[in-house]
Design a protein around this motif. Structure first.
Motif, PDB file in Angstrom:
ATOM      1  N   LYS A  83       0.832  -1.209   0.000  1.00 43.99           N
ATOM      2  CA  LYS A  83       0.000   0.000   0.000  1.00 43.99           C
ATOM      3  C   LYS A  83       0.868   1.262   0.000  1.00 43.99           C
ATOM      4  O   LYS A  83       1.490   1.601   0.997  1.00 43.99           O
ATOM      5  N   ARG A  84       0.854   1.943  -1.112  1.00 49.78           N
ATOM      6  CA  ARG A  84       1.667   3.150  -1.265  1.00 49.78           C
ATOM      7  C   ARG A  84       1.017   4.373  -0.640  1.00 49.78           C
ATOM      8  O   ARG A  84       1.638   5.432  -0.573  1.00 49.78           O
ATOM      9  N   ASP A  85      -0.223   4.246  -0.182  1.00 51.83           N
ATOM     10  CA  ASP A  85      -0.900   5.384   0.432  1.00 51.83           C
ATOM     11  C   ASP A  85      -0.866   5.326   1.953  1.00 51.83           C
ATOM     12  O   ASP A  85      -1.473   6.155   2.622  1.00 51.83           O
ATOM     13  N   ARG A  86      -0.136   4.364   2.521  1.00 50.38           N
ATOM     14  CA  ARG A  86      -0.018   4.254   3.983  1.00 50.38           C
ATOM     15  C   ARG A  86       1.375   4.653   4.430  1.00 50.38           C
ATOM     16  O   ARG A  86       2.337   4.546   3.670  1.00 50.38           O
ATOM     17  N   SER A 120      18.528   5.040  17.928  1.00 47.49           N
ATOM     18  CA  SER A 120      18.621   4.654  16.526  1.00 47.49           C
ATOM     19  C   SER A 120      17.450   5.270  15.760  1.00 47.49           C
ATOM     20  O   SER A 120      16.362   5.432  16.296  1.00 47.49           O
ATOM     21  N   LEU A 121      17.687   5.573  14.503  1.00 49.53           N
ATOM     22  CA  LEU A 121      16.715   6.257  13.661  1.00 49.53           C
ATOM     23  C   LEU A 121      15.634   5.317  13.146  1.00 49.53           C
ATOM     24  O   LEU A 121      15.927   4.218  12.674  1.00 49.53           O
ATOM     25  N   GLN A 122      14.389   5.767  13.231  1.00 44.22           N
ATOM     26  CA  GLN A 122      13.275   5.162  12.500  1.00 44.22           C
ATOM     27  C   GLN A 122      12.710   6.290  11.630  1.00 44.22           C
ATOM     28  O   GLN A 122      12.454   7.384  12.116  1.00 44.22           O
ATOM     29  N   LEU A 123      12.513   5.993  10.360  1.00 44.16           N
ATOM     30  CA  LEU A 123      12.082   7.010   9.410  1.00 44.16           C
ATOM     31  C   LEU A 123      10.733   6.598   8.815  1.00 44.16           C
ATOM     32  O   LEU A 123      10.620   5.561   8.165  1.00 44.16           O
ATOM     33  N   GLY A 124       9.710   7.404   9.091  1.00 41.17           N
ATOM     34  CA  GLY A 124       8.374   7.139   8.579  1.00 41.17           C
ATOM     35  C   GLY A 124       8.119   7.898   7.289  1.00 41.17           C
ATOM     36  O   GLY A 124       8.377   9.103   7.211  1.00 41.17           O
ATOM     37  N   LEU A 125       7.624   7.194   6.282  1.00 33.51           N
ATOM     38  CA  LEU A 125       7.369   7.781   4.971  1.00 33.51           C
ATOM     39  C   LEU A 125       5.885   7.704   4.661  1.00 33.51           C
ATOM     40  O   LEU A 125       5.266   6.645   4.806  1.00 33.51           O
ATOM     41  N   SER A 126       5.315   8.808   4.215  1.00 26.08           N
ATOM     42  CA  SER A 126       3.895   8.798   3.846  1.00 26.08           C
ATOM     43  C   SER A 126       3.713   9.530   2.527  1.00 26.08           C
ATOM     44  O   SER A 126       4.606  10.256   2.064  1.00 26.08           O
ATOM     45  N   GLY A 127       2.537   9.337   1.925  1.00 26.24           N
ATOM     46  CA  GLY A 127       2.190  10.060   0.705  1.00 26.24           C
ATOM     47  C   GLY A 127       3.216   9.868  -0.393  1.00 26.24           C
ATOM     48  O   GLY A 127       3.628   8.746  -0.711  1.00 26.24           O
ATOM     49  N   GLU A 128       3.635  10.972  -0.980  1.00 27.70           N
ATOM     50  CA  GLU A 128       4.583  10.929  -2.095  1.00 27.70           C
ATOM     51  C   GLU A 128       5.901  10.295  -1.688  1.00 27.70           C
ATOM     52  O   GLU A 128       6.543   9.590  -2.484  1.00 27.70           O
ATOM     53  N   ALA A 129       6.338  10.493  -0.446  1.00 24.35           N
ATOM     54  CA  ALA A 129       7.600   9.898   0.009  1.00 24.35           C
ATOM     55  C   ALA A 129       7.534   8.376   0.009  1.00 24.35           C
ATOM     56  O   ALA A 129       8.495   7.701  -0.367  1.00 24.35           O
ATOM     57  N   ALA A 130       6.397   7.816   0.418  1.00 18.86           N
ATOM     58  CA  ALA A 130       6.237   6.359   0.402  1.00 18.86           C
ATOM     59  C   ALA A 130       6.262   5.837  -1.032  1.00 18.86           C
ATOM     60  O   ALA A 130       6.875   4.797  -1.322  1.00 18.86           O
ATOM     61  N   ARG A 131       5.609   6.547  -1.938  1.00 17.12           N
ATOM     62  CA  ARG A 131       5.615   6.123  -3.332  1.00 17.12           C
ATOM     63  C   ARG A 131       7.011   6.188  -3.931  1.00 17.12           C
ATOM     64  O   ARG A 131       7.460   5.263  -4.619  1.00 17.12           O
ATOM     65  N   LEU A 132       7.727   7.272  -3.654  1.00 20.31           N
ATOM     66  CA  LEU A 132       9.101   7.401  -4.165  1.00 20.31           C
ATOM     67  C   LEU A 132       9.990   6.282  -3.622  1.00 20.31           C
ATOM     68  O   LEU A 132      10.797   5.703  -4.356  1.00 20.31           O
ATOM     69  N   TYR A 133       9.839   5.985  -2.339  1.00 17.49           N
ATOM     70  CA  TYR A 133      10.609   4.900  -1.727  1.00 17.49           C
ATOM     71  C   TYR A 133      10.369   3.596  -2.472  1.00 17.49           C
ATOM     72  O   TYR A 133      11.313   2.893  -2.861  1.00 17.49           O
ATOM     73  N   ALA A 134       9.102   3.250  -2.691  1.00 16.47           N
ATOM     74  CA  ALA A 134       8.766   1.965  -3.293  1.00 16.47           C
ATOM     75  C   ALA A 134       9.132   1.899  -4.773  1.00 16.47           C
ATOM     76  O   ALA A 134       9.599   0.853  -5.243  1.00 16.47           O
ATOM     77  N   ASP A 135       8.952   2.990  -5.480  1.00 15.61           N
ATOM     78  CA  ASP A 135       9.028   2.927  -6.941  1.00 15.61           C
ATOM     79  C   ASP A 135      10.252   3.588  -7.560  1.00 15.61           C
ATOM     80  O   ASP A 135      10.543   3.343  -8.737  1.00 15.61           O
TER      81      ASP A 135
END
Length: 197
Positions: free
Chosen positions: A42-45, A132-147
């Motif tokens: 899910k790229r929108d989560r 330690s770092l945890q980085l949460g990605l949402s919206g456009e950032a999640a899509r960029l990460y995946a694709d």
């Protein structure tokens, strides 16, 4: 021992950084086969990525928790990772970093990415005196990460199981030697200024 500030420790190359996530086999195994996240991802989560292998083991219980049985090492571009850091906001209000709570709320609402600093873990998954770092990605950032940012995906579940078995047997030395080699990440000056408590 006094707790040190958060730091990014990771396996990285000149152009990529490895982060970890854990999924059900229905998501994780196709991602490994295809080298990219499947359409079912899910790229929108919001999705959370972790540069620390041991923190990932803490989160997924050495790949034993439900829907976290497949641990992925996801190699992403450093450019993508650093752009996510530049656009990030801390996930909680910190006096001294944010002028006031209302400003922090506005920043958090607008930010496509968010940061949490959680205690790093040792091989027995006990907290260490640094975060330690945890980085949460949402919206456009999640899509960029995946694709776009992802350049490779490996299944490190067998490694997690092997290290866990050694830890259970008390063989911490051999277990430690199997850990991915994580070094302090060479963040450019100012990259983390707005993200450190």
């Amino acid at each position: 021992m006094e707790e040190r500030r958060g730091e990014i420790r990771a396996a990285y190359t000149a152009s990529t950084i490895t982060v970890y996530q854990a999924y059900s086999p229905e998501i994780g195994l196709p991602a490994v086969r295809e080298g990219r996240f499947p359409a079912a991802w899910k790229r929108d989560r919001m999705t959370w990525i972790k540069p620390s292998f041991r923190w990932m083991m803490y989160r997924c219980g050495w790949a034993t928790k439900v829907d976290q049985e497949t641990v992925l090492a996801v190699e992403i571009t450093r450019d993508g990772f650093e752009s996510a850091l530049r656009g990030a906001c801390l996930s909680s209000y910190v006096p001294g970093v944010h002028p006031d709570r209302a400003t922090w709320r506005r920043q958090l609402k607008r930010a496509p990415t968010r940061i949490q600093w959680d205690p790093e873990r040792d091989l027995r998954l006990q907290p260490l005196p640094y975060r330690s770092l945890q980085l949460g990605l949402s919206g456009e950032a999640a899509r960029l990460y995946a694709d776009e940012w992802t350049v490779g995906i490996r299944d490190v579940t067998p490694l997690a199981h092997e290290i866990h078995a050694l830890v259970r047997d008390g063989a911490l030395g051999p277990a430690s030697r199997l850990l991915p080699r994580e070094e302090p990440y060479p963040a450019a000056p100012g990259l983390l200024t707005h993200l450190r408590p």
